[in-house]
Design an enzyme around this catalytic site. Structure first.
Site, mmCIF file in Angstrom:
data_model
loop_
_atom_site.group_PDB
_atom_site.id
_atom_site.type_symbol
_atom_site.label_atom_id
_atom_site.label_comp_id
_atom_site.label_asym_id
_atom_site.label_seq_id
_atom_site.Cartn_x
_atom_site.Cartn_y
_atom_site.Cartn_z
ATOM 1 N N PHE A 196 0.813 -1.216 0.000
ATOM 2 C CA PHE A 196 0.000 0.000 0.000
ATOM 3 C C PHE A 196 0.853 1.277 0.000
ATOM 4 O O PHE A 196 0.441 2.315 0.505
ATOM 5 C CB PHE A 196 -0.960 0.012 1.200
ATOM 6 N N ARG A 197 2.080 1.161 -0.532
ATOM 7 C CA ARG A 197 3.013 2.299 -0.623
ATOM 8 C C ARG A 197 3.420 2.841 0.742
ATOM 9 O O ARG A 197 3.797 4.007 0.889
ATOM 10 C CB ARG A 197 2.425 3.436 -1.492
ATOM 11 N N LEU A 198 3.388 1.983 1.763
ATOM 12 C CA LEU A 198 3.806 2.365 3.114
ATOM 13 C C LEU A 198 5.261 1.939 3.319
ATOM 14 O O LEU A 198 5.588 1.148 4.204
ATOM 15 C CB LEU A 198 2.877 1.721 4.154
#
Length: 222
Positions: A196-198
């Protein structure tokens, strides 16, 4: 990508990048040790050229340029690559001896960014590496007027034929305009993909401690 694979990579990132947290310090060897581990893994997982890296330079007018080169050696003194000093990157590095490197290993979903000052390698280092190259590559270093206009492929092939004949017997010497640069890091960033692009971003900025150089550590938002 499964939850387990993401967890496994996250654990590896934490082990490898050694999260000292914001405002901490790390011994001088730490980012080099992390790079060694990631680089070894990339050697096992990347299909081609795990030593490929993007090299960014800046011209006198402030215009940046970027190209892929190959890492040919590294230690705590810096990261070494070779080129024609009369090429665009050679001229830009001579005029503005600072650069940035980027390794991107898609198979590991990792990046390493390195910034620092650049200095020429010694003649002995350049001679030793040049002698290790295949003979056609050594001939090519003489024949190629790197980064300058080429009339056509036939002109290049004619230059190759000329220097092949000139150095038909004996060793091919290193051209005086061909050598290497060493980038001495003052900043590292180790980037690890997360779901999740974390993503994880671990920073090392070089500093001077009481007993010698060390690194100020921090993290960045993705």
């Amino acid at each position: 990508m499964t939850d387990k694979s993401d967890q496994d990579r996250a654990l590896k990132a934490e082990d490898g990048a050694a999260d000292e947290g914001a405002g901490g310090t790390a011994p001088f060897s730490r980012p080099f040790d992390t790079f060694a581990g990631w680089f070894a893994e990339a050697g096992d997982s990347e299909p081609n050229d795990p030593n490929a890296m993007a090299l960014a330079t800046v011209a006198a007018d402030g215009r940046p340029s970027l190209r892929m080169v190959l890492l040919k050696g590294w230690d705590e003194g810096g990261f070494v690559f070779y080129t024609n000093f009369e090429s665009r990157k050679g001229r830009e590095l001579t005029g503005n001896p600072h650069a940035a490197l980027l390794f991107h290993w898609k198979s590991l979903r990792r990046q390493v960014r390195i910034e620092g000052a650049v200095t020429p390698v010694t003649d002995d280092e350049a001679d030793a590496y040049f002698a290790s190259r295949p003979r056609p590559s050594r001939i090519g270093a003489w024949a190629s007027k790197q980064s300058r206009p080429l009339e056509g492929r036939l002109a290049f092939e004619a230059a190759i034929a000329k220097f092949t004949a000139q150095y038909a017997v004996g060793t091919v010497p290193r051209p005086p305009h061909w050598s290497g640069f060493r980038l001495s890091p003052d900043r590292f960033e180790f980037w690890q993909d997360r779901k999740f692009r974390l993503h994880d971003r671990h920073i090392y900025d070089r500093a001077q401690g009481e007993d010698g150089p060390l690194w100020q550590t921090s993290m960045l938002y993705p």
